[in-house]
Design an enzyme around this catalytic site. Structure first.
Site, mmCIF file in Angstrom:
data_model
loop_
_atom_site.group_PDB
_atom_site.id
_atom_site.type_symbol
_atom_site.label_atom_id
_atom_site.label_comp_id
_atom_site.label_asym_id
_atom_site.label_seq_id
_atom_site.Cartn_x
_atom_site.Cartn_y
_atom_site.Cartn_z
ATOM 1 N N LEU A 114 0.810 -1.212 0.000
ATOM 2 C CA LEU A 114 0.000 0.000 0.000
ATOM 3 C C LEU A 114 0.849 1.269 0.000
ATOM 4 O O LEU A 114 1.678 1.472 0.890
ATOM 5 C CB LEU A 114 -0.944 0.007 1.209
ATOM 6 C CG LEU A 114 -1.878 1.220 1.316
ATOM 7 C CD1 LEU A 114 -2.763 1.337 0.094
ATOM 8 C CD2 LEU A 114 -2.718 1.121 2.589
ATOM 9 N N HIS A 115 0.603 2.134 -0.990
ATOM 10 C CA HIS A 115 1.325 3.400 -1.068
ATOM 11 C C HIS A 115 0.579 4.374 -1.971
ATOM 12 O O HIS A 115 -0.158 3.986 -2.866
ATOM 13 C CB HIS A 115 2.743 3.198 -1.611
ATOM 14 C CG HIS A 115 2.791 2.721 -3.027
ATOM 15 N ND1 HIS A 115 2.470 1.432 -3.400
ATOM 16 C CD2 HIS A 115 3.113 3.367 -4.192
ATOM 17 C CE1 HIS A 115 2.605 1.282 -4.713
ATOM 18 N NE2 HIS A 115 2.981 2.445 -5.229
ATOM 19 N N PHE A 116 0.777 5.654 -1.690
ATOM 20 C CA PHE A 116 0.337 6.750 -2.543
ATOM 21 C C PHE A 116 1.591 7.444 -3.073
ATOM 22 O O PHE A 116 2.639 7.424 -2.430
ATOM 23 C CB PHE A 116 -0.496 7.768 -1.758
ATOM 24 C CG PHE A 116 -1.792 7.227 -1.225
ATOM 25 C CD1 PHE A 116 -2.991 7.483 -1.878
ATOM 26 C CD2 PHE A 116 -1.825 6.484 -0.048
ATOM 27 C CE1 PHE A 116 -4.194 6.986 -1.385
ATOM 28 C CE2 PHE A 116 -3.022 5.993 0.459
ATOM 29 C CZ PHE A 116 -4.203 6.244 -0.216
#
Length: 424
Positions: free
Chosen positions: A234-236
């Protein structure tokens, strides 16, 4: 199973083969369970008190410190220490003449960093695989600071803050293969090893980051699996670009305003069909609605991209199908030869081009032609939209149906008159 042979983007200097990675006690000062819990990274603790969204926020010293001193200043420090694979500030960039002003950047060789790997593109949700590269393997020198809720009405900054064992740390790290100045990654609750899927808490964290930056030129983006996310952790992504994105200039047609004050619109006169969510009474009300939209896409296996704009007050959501078309052999060889993977930045109008020929010949017609392949067809978009609105309680089906019929006739009228490629 749909797969594409693809060269994944390197986002960390520690992106290496699993065989080369070391187990616990690695001694690399990484972000894994072996090192992070006993580290003392800088911490920016933002105020986590619900407050009304400001339509015209005033400049304040905390935003200036967060964006210019802490984020961009530390990003430049990592650049001076040679942690990036190239100097992105030396890449040629231009605005393509036309109505929307698509932005083209020449970034030759960015994609030629790793051996080809097969990715599944027909599954938005896939389990986390610790044997593949993930952000726990990143060295702490690539981390700028931790970004976490601190409570109270004011932000606080600590040069060295121990990790709270009861509060999984979220970190902001550099992207070592940047596509723009200040390109960073927001990695929520890094030790939990979450797969690339949005949840309400992680999405609200991203909106808080946009709010703390306090600049309309700092945006965050999200790519799901199947929509050109390259790492299933999970990453932006986020970066600073001091000009409007083309999608931010495009007109919208309002659908409804929710009880929480969120304005819901459709994107008009743009090559990719999408939904736009604005303001709301509080940041959390906006976040709750949009995260429920993302979760619905995930649960229904629809690849999508998200752009967080206007300091967290405006959010664009794009369901897309380019990778699916690519895997099925439905994309022209001309577009495939460009090797452009249209993820959130390309969809928003920042075209990262790999070949000098494409950069020199870039036109608005080319941008429309590429992005038209990304978008769902009119019929498929309307079907997805109807089911989505019903599931999230956004608008009554009869209201939405009537508006949808009107927009099918007029949404791309200007584009047709100007000779741009329009979706079939």
């Amino acid at each position: 199973m749909l797969t594409i042979k693809r060269v994944p983007t390197v986002v960390s200097n520690y992106q290496e083969d699993a065989a080369a990675a070391k187990p616990l006690g690695c001694g690399r000062n990484c972000l894994g369970h072996c090192c992070l819990p006993v580290s003392k990274l800088p911490l920016y603790a933002f105020p986590n008190v619900p407050k009304p969204i400001k339509i015209c926020p005033k400049e304040d010293r905390s935003s200036d410190f967060f964006l210019n001193t802490l984020l961009l200043g530390q990003w430049e420090d990592r650049m001076s220490r040679g942690l990036f694979r190239y100097d992105v500030t030396a890449c040629e960039t231009k605005v393509i003449p036309g109505k929307l002003g698509f932005i083209a950047q020449l970034n030759e060789g960015r994609h030629l960093k790793k051996r080809p790997t097969e990715f599944r593109v027909d599954r938005v949700l896939q389990p986390f695989d610790s044997s593949k590269f993930n952000f726990t393997k990143v060295g702490q020198e690539e981390v700028l600071f931790r970004f976490e809720a601190g409570g109270g009405n004011l932000p606080h900054y600590y040069d060295h803050a121990p990790v709270n064992q009861n509060s999984p740390p979220s970190v902001v790290a550099i992207n070592v293969s940047p596509i723009e100045y200040g390109h960073v990654l927001l990695i929520p609750r890094v030790l939990e090893c979450l797969p690339q899927r949005i949840d309400p808490d992680s999405f609200l964290l991203a909106l808080h980051m946009a709010e703390e930056a306090g600049s309309p030129y700092f945006r965050l983006g999200y790519n799901s699996l199947g929509a050109f996310a390259t790492i299933n952790h999970l990453h932006f992504q986020a970066y600073f670009m001091s000009t409007q994105f083309p999608v931010e200039k495009a007109p919208t047609g309002m659908v409804t305003v929710t009880e929480g004050g969120v304005k819901v619109s459709r994107l008009l006169e743009y090559p990719v069909r999408g939904l736009v969510y604005e303001c709301g009474n509080t940041l959390k009300e906006l976040s709750d609605l949009v995260s429920s939209v993302c979760i619905w896409f995930q649960e229904n296996n629809i690849p999508y991209n998200v752009l967080i704009s206007d300091m967290g007050k405006k959010i664009f959501v794009f369901p897309q199908c380019y990778a699916e078309k690519q895997a099925l052999g439905e994309v022209s060889q001309e577009l495939l030869d460009t090797q452009v993977n249209p993820a959130v930045w390309e969809i928003s109008g920042h075209m990262v081009l790999k070949r000098k020929k494409d950069y020199e010949e870039a036109s608005e017609a080319y941008a429309w032609r590429l992005l038209a392949e990304v978008s769902l067809s009119a019929d498929r978009f309307n079907e997805v939209e109807e089911n989505l609105f019903e599931a999230t309680g956004t608008v009554k089906p009869e209201q939405m149906h009537k508006e949808g019929e009107r927009l099918k006739e007029s949404a791309f009228a200007d584009a047709i008159s100007e000779g741009c490629v329009v979706l079939q």
